[in-house]
Enzyme design. Sequence first.
Site, PDB file in Angstrom:
ATOM      1  N   HIS A   1      28.855  24.750   1.942  1.00  0.00           N
ATOM      2  CA  HIS A   1      30.018  24.545   2.811  1.00  0.00           C
ATOM      3  C   HIS A   1      29.616  23.806   4.081  1.00  0.00           C
ATOM      4  O   HIS A   1      28.599  24.118   4.697  1.00  0.00           O
ATOM      5  CB  HIS A   1      30.616  25.897   3.223  1.00  0.00           C
TER       6      HIS A   1
ATOM      7  N   ASN B   1      20.513  26.747   2.232  1.00  0.00           N
ATOM      8  CA  ASN B   1      21.910  27.127   2.367  1.00  0.00           C
ATOM      9  C   ASN B   1      22.059  28.589   2.782  1.00  0.00           C
ATOM     10  O   ASN B   1      22.861  28.922   3.664  1.00  0.00           O
ATOM     11  CB  ASN B   1      22.642  26.885   1.041  1.00  0.00           C
TER      12      ASN B   1
END
Length: 396
Positions: A164, A196
């Site tokens: 994201h 991440n």
Amino acid sequence: MSYLRSTRPFALGIGVFTGVLLSYKYDRDRSVRMVPPSWSSLTATTLGYDAHTHTQTRTPITTSTLPPLEGDVIDAPTRMQLACKYGLPSYNNVTFYQSFVSSANYERRIPNWVLQYITKEDLDEDHVVADRKHSQFTGDAPSIPEMFRADNKAYLGSGWSRGHMVPAGDVRHSQLALDETFILGSNIVPQHRHNNSHFWYRLEAFIRHNLNRDGNFDSIRVVSGPCFVPFEEVCEYRDGLQTKKYVKYQVLGNGVAVPTHIFKVILAEYPPAQSHEDPRPCLIAAFLIPNDYIPPQKRLIDYLVPVEYLEARTGLEFFPRLRQHKLATGSLCDAISCSMMTEHDLEVHNYARRLQWANTRSEVESVWREIEGKGRVPDARAQKEYEKKMKQFVHV
């Protein structure tokens, strides 16, 4: 709090030199705002989206509304006007969602950049209504032509996670807004798995907690996106060795590009100055982070770069109205400590997340036994989540 009303068109000034105008119509079913593809249409018309016929609609612009800068007079600016207050990095394939603005790269099937606008109210955990358990990654983005959309198959078995740009954890006051953060071509790039879930997540938490929730800032604007940094290679020729520069990156599935680096540009804005004699500046910082494994000892400031350097690498201009209007800015990391939580802190922090994701009483008890077995002290969030889950599964 809902900042947008369905099927209500409005004008949005994006403040480029002469104040180019833009307006859009919110489509409740798709939650997508279509942006005109050319400058001529931007200055003359507004582009809407008809949810029933799936066609674009054009309406002449009749009003002029600029995003507010110091000295501007504007009644009740919309959320998206506030997001674009200091301009957009570029104007290609721009789409407005409930909680972010995104520029899609059709060739690489990832966003060029994603702009997020957050305030303390957005992170108020007492009014959380959205749950990421109900969200799914999807390539279905009506603003992106189908032939240029990313799909989940590209990521399957690739070894890359779906990272994201706007964190799902920052969008918890609307299920629809949360769902939008899972649109592949608008908010997701291929990201190194460990990066991440560790370094990148700690950076997100730094923005969420240190800057916004616990800081003295009125609002935070964050631009995130991919970067493709060239590498040097020494080549042997007849007349000797020469150093060449190349840009090399992996491509997944139907053409999803894996960036070599990922960036975040943070603009922290103080509350409006009480006196013109003592204006309080915006503070800015840019970080360029390798899309690779990052050792735990690495610090956030190890990846601090000049904004101008990042602009040269990406071809984007971050918050251009600051420069155009000669507004005072300061260095974020000179004003505050740009330090993130440690890996140990992250482990403790993650207990609350793991408890939140637990679907059975046995899973809750397993996480709690791990906490006790390691001698960890759960934070208030973990304790609260544990008690909540035990009440939920009391009769199970």
